[in-house]
Design a protein around this motif. Sequence first.
Motif, mmCIF file in Angstrom:
data_model
loop_
_atom_site.group_PDB
_atom_site.id
_atom_site.type_symbol
_atom_site.label_atom_id
_atom_site.label_comp_id
_atom_site.label_asym_id
_atom_site.label_seq_id
_atom_site.Cartn_x
_atom_site.Cartn_y
_atom_site.Cartn_z
ATOM 1 N N PRO A 60 0.822 -1.214 0.000
ATOM 2 C CA PRO A 60 0.000 0.000 0.000
ATOM 3 C C PRO A 60 0.853 1.259 0.000
ATOM 4 O O PRO A 60 1.954 1.289 0.551
ATOM 5 C CB PRO A 60 -0.771 -0.133 1.317
ATOM 6 C CG PRO A 60 0.188 -0.842 2.219
ATOM 7 C CD PRO A 60 0.991 -1.772 1.336
ATOM 8 N N MET A 61 0.336 2.308 -0.604
ATOM 9 C CA MET A 61 0.996 3.605 -0.491
ATOM 10 C C MET A 61 0.757 4.131 0.926
ATOM 11 O O MET A 61 -0.388 4.242 1.361
ATOM 12 C CB MET A 61 0.444 4.578 -1.529
ATOM 13 C CG MET A 61 0.775 4.199 -2.969
ATOM 14 S SD MET A 61 2.550 4.217 -3.339
ATOM 15 C CE MET A 61 2.950 2.463 -3.229
ATOM 16 N N ILE A 62 1.850 4.444 1.631
ATOM 17 C CA ILE A 62 1.761 4.755 3.056
ATOM 18 C C ILE A 62 2.189 6.181 3.387
ATOM 19 O O ILE A 62 1.538 6.870 4.159
ATOM 20 C CB ILE A 62 2.608 3.751 3.862
ATOM 21 C CG1 ILE A 62 2.077 2.331 3.637
ATOM 22 C CG2 ILE A 62 2.597 4.100 5.346
ATOM 23 C CD1 ILE A 62 2.940 1.247 4.226
ATOM 24 N N PHE A 63 3.297 6.630 2.784
ATOM 25 C CA PHE A 63 3.846 7.944 3.124
ATOM 26 C C PHE A 63 3.970 8.842 1.899
ATOM 27 O O PHE A 63 4.447 8.401 0.850
ATOM 28 C CB PHE A 63 5.241 7.811 3.737
ATOM 29 C CG PHE A 63 5.311 6.981 4.973
ATOM 30 C CD1 PHE A 63 4.822 7.454 6.179
ATOM 31 C CD2 PHE A 63 5.874 5.719 4.946
ATOM 32 C CE1 PHE A 63 4.892 6.680 7.325
ATOM 33 C CE2 PHE A 63 5.955 4.939 6.075
ATOM 34 C CZ PHE A 63 5.456 5.417 7.274
ATOM 35 N N LYS A 64 3.593 10.099 2.029
ATOM 36 C CA LYS A 64 3.962 11.134 1.067
ATOM 37 C C LYS A 64 5.359 11.627 1.426
ATOM 38 O O LYS A 64 5.744 11.659 2.609
ATOM 39 C CB LYS A 64 2.979 12.300 1.111
ATOM 40 C CG LYS A 64 1.658 12.048 0.410
ATOM 41 C CD LYS A 64 1.769 12.342 -1.077
ATOM 42 C CE LYS A 64 0.397 12.334 -1.742
ATOM 43 N NZ LYS A 64 0.489 12.635 -3.193
ATOM 44 N N LEU A 65 6.133 12.033 0.424
ATOM 45 C CA LEU A 65 7.532 12.397 0.618
ATOM 46 C C LEU A 65 7.747 13.888 0.391
ATOM 47 O O LEU A 65 7.285 14.445 -0.612
ATOM 48 C CB LEU A 65 8.414 11.597 -0.336
ATOM 49 C CG LEU A 65 8.223 10.074 -0.287
ATOM 50 C CD1 LEU A 65 9.018 9.406 -1.396
ATOM 51 C CD2 LEU A 65 8.621 9.523 1.071
ATOM 52 N N PHE A 66 8.495 14.525 1.288
ATOM 53 C CA PHE A 66 8.777 15.954 1.193
ATOM 54 C C PHE A 66 10.257 16.201 1.466
ATOM 55 O O PHE A 66 10.905 15.437 2.197
ATOM 56 C CB PHE A 66 7.917 16.740 2.194
ATOM 57 C CG PHE A 66 6.444 16.658 1.905
ATOM 58 C CD1 PHE A 66 5.807 17.675 1.206
ATOM 59 C CD2 PHE A 66 5.698 15.562 2.318
ATOM 60 C CE1 PHE A 66 4.445 17.591 0.920
ATOM 61 C CE2 PHE A 66 4.350 15.468 2.043
ATOM 62 C CZ PHE A 66 3.717 16.497 1.346
ATOM 63 N N ASN A 67 10.791 17.290 0.882
ATOM 64 C CA ASN A 67 12.211 17.589 1.064
ATOM 65 C C ASN A 67 12.430 18.568 2.213
ATOM 66 O O ASN A 67 11.497 18.935 2.930
ATOM 67 C CB ASN A 67 12.827 18.096 -0.244
ATOM 68 C CG ASN A 67 12.278 19.449 -0.694
ATOM 69 O OD1 ASN A 67 11.646 20.172 0.074
ATOM 70 N ND2 ASN A 67 12.520 19.789 -1.945
ATOM 71 N N ALA A 68 13.684 19.013 2.370
ATOM 72 C CA ALA A 68 14.044 19.882 3.491
ATOM 73 C C ALA A 68 13.355 21.236 3.425
ATOM 74 O O ALA A 68 13.221 21.921 4.443
ATOM 75 C CB ALA A 68 15.559 20.062 3.530
#
Length: 456
Positions: free
Chosen positions: A367-375
């Motif tokens: 399953p897709m669990i986390f959205k990803l973001f940068n610094a």
Amino acid sequence: MKTCSLFIKTLLLYFLVFSLYGCRKSENKPDYPAGSQENINSWILDSMKVYYYWNTSLPANPSLAVDPVTFFKGIKNGSDRFSALVNPDFPESYPPSLVHILGFDWITLQTGSGKVQTVVSLVVPDSRAAGKGLVRGDMIKTINGTIPTADNIAVLTSNSIAQQSADLEIEGKTGVVRISRLTNSEDPVYTYKVFQSAGKNYAYLFLNSFEDAALAQIKKAFTYFKEQHAQELILDMRYNPGGSVPVAAALATMIASNTTTGALFVEYRGNSKAGSRKSSFGTEIQRLQGALRTDFIELSGYRLGLNRVFILTGTHTASAAELLINSLRPYITVIQSGQQTLGKDMASFVIKDYRNPQIVPKWEIYPMIFKLFNAAGKGDYSNGLMPDQLADELSSLPLKPFGDPADPLVQSCLERSTVTTTSRLKVESVAEKPRVIYDSRVPVDLKSSLTITRPY
């Protein structure tokens, strides 16, 4: 995309308790027979309620009396392109791809005049296909004795995968070339080189995945780049479907000179149960285990002293490859050249039935669990990352070898060196380009979310 952490282990513990106690038989929850569709689908739904990014959109009381693959598709959020349910006994749940079976990919094009051509787009180095002389850019006249067309190319591809071989006639070559099943493991680093242009030394690296095996070859490439006094770096990820987050963090450390071990590499944002977590370069690198074990100090020794990096992308660039681009931007100037990326801005890990004894064997959920973001807090690129300069490899046929300065994507980087503006630069050919009507690599895109391992 691989994610392994105490944070995720906490989620697994939460689910174990949920499985053992929260799912006991009650008046409202029937005890379905083991192996039944209802039992399997009930487990799927319970799992998704804990981990799934869009868990609040799951239907409250879906019908469980359908096959699991259909059930899973029915409960997924409409924005979800990548979550998957897999069982080796059901091949339709994990469709094979041409490149993983035969070691090459092809695309079928239609020119402005209506002519249809099938072209080899990629050949795995040291594969049987490469040994038979198949090269990127070859025009295919026949596949198993049949001329490929827009109407039959999908069937010809499926048949070649099923029989694990293909007889090809290639324009400009005599006889029939028989390609049999791929036997070697794919080296993620296809090629690397240093060449000169306009008085500068350009390092070029073609990286086709972020699998663990890539790291040793990446180190060799950067050692060579340093020896050759490379001044610019062109990182080619046009077909890269992703892989390991720690390997991506390691490569980012080698590229960006002003990062530190404690600097933020990625922020994971999940549902209300998962919450969010920030992870530094050093933290991700520490997850490299066994022969891959290294540290931030060692990796920083490979740096080339760059103040910018050129990254080549295409519609197949996904997952950890997109993460690398986004995570580098706060630390170094990234010039993305090529096409818009796939838009897999999420991380996942495998969910199995961890009960003993297993009640639902073989089935695995990704399953897709986390959205990803940068610094800088930037993420949410589900529509893909837009290039800073547009370039299309199909604007010049036949397709050029990877790393050829005449390749339109590489050429766009060389041209950018003479442009001072920071606005997006369009460098595509004015001539009408052919239209892609079939691409054998699409199944790789769909499976890019599956290149993960169970958290430890």
